[in-house]
Write an enzyme that holds these catalytic residues in place. Structure first.
Site, PDB file in Angstrom:
ATOM      1  NE  ARG A  60      -2.162  -0.852   3.360  1.00 19.74           N
ATOM      2  CZ  ARG A  60      -2.240  -1.089   5.138  1.00 19.74           C
ATOM      3  NH1 ARG A  60      -3.808  -0.325   5.143  1.00 19.74           N
ATOM      4  NH2 ARG A  60      -1.630  -1.212   6.021  1.00 19.74           N
TER       5      ARG A  60
ATOM      6  CG  ASN B 247      -4.341  -4.762   2.540  1.00 22.91           C
ATOM      7  OD1 ASN B 247      -3.783  -4.168   2.380  1.00 22.91           O
ATOM      8  ND2 ASN B 247      -3.341  -4.223   4.437  1.00 22.91           N
TER       9      ASN B 247
END
Length: 89
Positions: free
Chosen positions: A18, A36
């Site tokens: 990320r 996520n």
């Protein structure tokens, strides 16, 4: 302006995917988010210039050094769904 949603699978959680995706998106001038999912995938929503979005899609297919991308699904979306900046969720 183009927008797309990407569902990235493989070893993509716990490897700073990320943070790296956000940095790459900002470098390319994109806006959106990365988060996520409970099933182990990473959900990415991005909008911006067509060329930048294609470059980002290519980056997502490889991911950062510690990741292993097994698959990427690209879904069309409206840029109305994309907020300002690029946020990690």
């Amino acid at each position: 302006m183009t927008a797309a949603r990407f569902l990235v699978s493989g070893r993509v959680q716990g490897v700073a995917f990320r943070a790296h995706a956000r940095a790459e998106a900002l470098r390319l001038g994109l806006r959106g988010h990365v988060r996520n999912l409970a099933d182990g995938r990473v959900d990415v929503l991005a909008a911006g210039d067509d060329g930048a979005l294609e470059a980002f899609a290519a980056w997502l297919a490889k991911g950062p050094p510690l990741a292993r991308v097994d698959g990427i699904e690209r879904l069309p979306t409206s840029d109305d769904a994309v907020g300002a900046g690029f946020v990690i969720g």
